[in-house]
Design a protein around this motif. Structure first.
Motif, PDB file in Angstrom:
ATOM      1  N   ALA A 124      -3.162   3.655  -2.474  1.00 13.62           N
ATOM      2  CA  ALA A 124      -2.934   3.000  -3.759  1.00 13.62           C
ATOM      3  C   ALA A 124      -2.208   1.693  -3.467  1.00 13.62           C
ATOM      4  O   ALA A 124      -1.509   1.563  -2.459  1.00 13.62           O
ATOM      5  N   HIS A 156       0.468  -0.825 -10.689  1.00 15.85           N
ATOM      6  CA  HIS A 156      -0.630  -0.730  -9.730  1.00 15.85           C
ATOM      7  C   HIS A 156      -1.463  -2.012  -9.706  1.00 15.85           C
ATOM      8  O   HIS A 156      -1.606  -2.685 -10.729  1.00 15.85           O
ATOM      9  N   THR A 198      -4.032   5.918  -7.835  1.00 17.82           N
ATOM     10  CA  THR A 198      -2.623   5.860  -8.201  1.00 17.82           C
ATOM     11  C   THR A 198      -1.805   6.517  -7.097  1.00 17.82           C
ATOM     12  O   THR A 198      -2.327   7.293  -6.288  1.00 17.82           O
ATOM     13  N   PHE A 199      -0.524   6.227  -7.076  1.00 22.72           N
ATOM     14  CA  PHE A 199       0.314   6.691  -5.970  1.00 22.72           C
ATOM     15  C   PHE A 199       0.397   8.213  -5.916  1.00 22.72           C
ATOM     16  O   PHE A 199       0.604   8.793  -4.848  1.00 22.72           O
ATOM     17  N   ASP A 200       0.212   8.895  -7.065  1.00 31.28           N
ATOM     18  CA  ASP A 200       0.336  10.349  -7.115  1.00 31.28           C
ATOM     19  C   ASP A 200      -0.942  11.040  -7.588  1.00 31.28           C
ATOM     20  O   ASP A 200      -0.938  12.238  -7.873  1.00 31.28           O
ATOM     21  N   SER A 208       0.840  -1.194   0.000  1.00 31.63           N
ATOM     22  CA  SER A 208       0.000   0.000   0.000  1.00 31.63           C
ATOM     23  C   SER A 208       0.873   1.241   0.000  1.00 31.63           C
ATOM     24  O   SER A 208       1.847   1.340   0.756  1.00 31.63           O
ATOM     25  N   VAL A 209       0.506   2.193  -0.862  1.00 30.22           N
ATOM     26  CA  VAL A 209       1.184   3.485  -0.917  1.00 30.22           C
ATOM     27  C   VAL A 209       0.099   4.557  -0.907  1.00 30.22           C
ATOM     28  O   VAL A 209      -0.453   4.908  -1.950  1.00 30.22           O
ATOM     29  N   CYS A 240       7.932   4.042  -6.918  1.00 29.78           N
ATOM     30  CA  CYS A 240       7.347   5.377  -7.054  1.00 29.78           C
ATOM     31  C   CYS A 240       8.425   6.418  -7.352  1.00 29.78           C
ATOM     32  O   CYS A 240       8.220   7.321  -8.182  1.00 29.78           O
TER      33      CYS A 240
END
Length: 337
Positions: free
Chosen positions: A9, A68, A197-199, A5-6, A51
């Protein structure tokens, strides 16, 4: 499936996605590369952060993304969207004629069921496209196939299993499947899965794969996140993102994603459809979630596509200003099951 998990995400550890043009720039972090169907999965050297590597490659103007993990969307912590419930058998309206419309269904696969016994599209189904037999979301694809069949009984389904029995699939596998669809693109594509998404930026390779299906209307769920955070691929501007309303068709279902990036909505609560014939289930279930609201919209588009091009029809419905809209949920598609 291994994942981490980030910030809400989920990604596959130690992996990024690129195309060939990015491989040289990524070489200093690369341990191995696997390439298929236009997607390169770069397996990073130990200690390299997917990332951070992605951000550095994007700063160079390159196409890259962590791999992802995307999830089918009946899951929610509590509430009616948590699991399917056994239901009594329901009838199916049979089409008097077949249309040439094809609906692509990327999901957990489709199981044997009386509703499509003897149909041409099910007879062509490969063993690899059968619904997962076990897992918390086994039957998810079969349930959606039933909703599509009820809304567009003359259409054929093109089924591809990209999610496992727990409703999980990684971006690489999904993008590869989408790229293969270019050989025989469907008129409508149902994607009842997604993720953050991470960002919070759109995943570039997934975006490219959907854009490549030039004449296909892609419909995706807004997610069971109860949040306005963009949910991909539904939040892409060229995808019809679908939220869920409750059974009254007046209010947002409490679990549904919402926001300015959502285009349409349909009932998501307590829908009944085809399901696995196993245990307490006799081939039918009641289930809730944005996954199933998505199928109602995709099915309506497929039924209309028998009369006119799908892209023209959905553009007119979404832009006419004559159809009822709900704030942050888009145009309402009334249930006609």
């Amino acid at each position: 499936m291994e994942m981490q998990s980030v910030g809400e995400a989920y990604i596959r550890p130690g992996q990024i996605l690129t195309d060939r043009t990015s491989l040289a720039a990524a070489s200093r972090w690369t341990q191995a590369v696997s390439e298929a169907d236009g997607v390169c999965v770069v397996h990073l050297t130990p200690g390299a952060d997917p990332c951070e590597v992605t951000a550095e490659l994007r700063d160079q103007g390159l196409r890259a993304s962590p791999n992802h993990v995307l999830r089918g969307q009946p899951l929610f912590f509590g509430g009616p969207a948590s699991r399917p419930f056994p239901a009594e058998p329901i009838g199916l309206r049979r089409s008097r004629s077949r249309s040439d419309v094809v609906v692509g269904l990327l999901d957990t696969g489709v199981a044997k069921h009386p509703w499509w016994s003897g149909s041409d599209w099910y007879a062509r189904l490969s063993p690899e496209a059968a619904d997962a037999a076990e897992g918390s979301q086994a039957g998810h694809g079969t349930f959606i196939a039933g909703l599509l069949t009820r809304l567009a009984p003359g259409a054929a389904l093109s089924v591809h299993r990209v999610l496992d029995g727990d409703g999980l699939g990684d971006e690489a596998s999904i993008v590869r499947t989408l790229n293969r669809l270019r050989e025989h693109p469907p008129h409508v594509l149902n994607l009842s899965f997604g993720g953050h998404t991470f960002d919070d930026r759109p995943p570039p390779l997934l975006s490219d794969a959907i854009v490549g299906l030039t004449n296909t209307v892609t419909v995706a769920c807004a997610g069971n996140t109860a949040s306005d955070r963009p949910f991909w691929p539904a939040a892409l501007p060229f995808v019809v993102g679908v939220a869920a309303v409750d059974a009254t068709e007046r209010h947002r279902a409490p679990y549904s994603g919402y926001g300015t990036w959502v285009d349409a909505c349909a009932r998501g609560d307590w829908l009944t459809s085809s399901y696995l014939d196993t245990g307490e289930y006799g081939g039918y279930a009641a289930w809730s979630g944005t996954s199933f609201a998505t199928a109602l919209v995709a099915g309506a588009i497929a039924e209309a596509a028998a009369r006119e091009p799908a892209k023209e029809w959905i553009r007119r419905v979404l832009d006419s200003g004559k159809t009822r809209e709900i704030a942050d949920l888009g145009v309402l598609f009334p249930a006609s099951l």
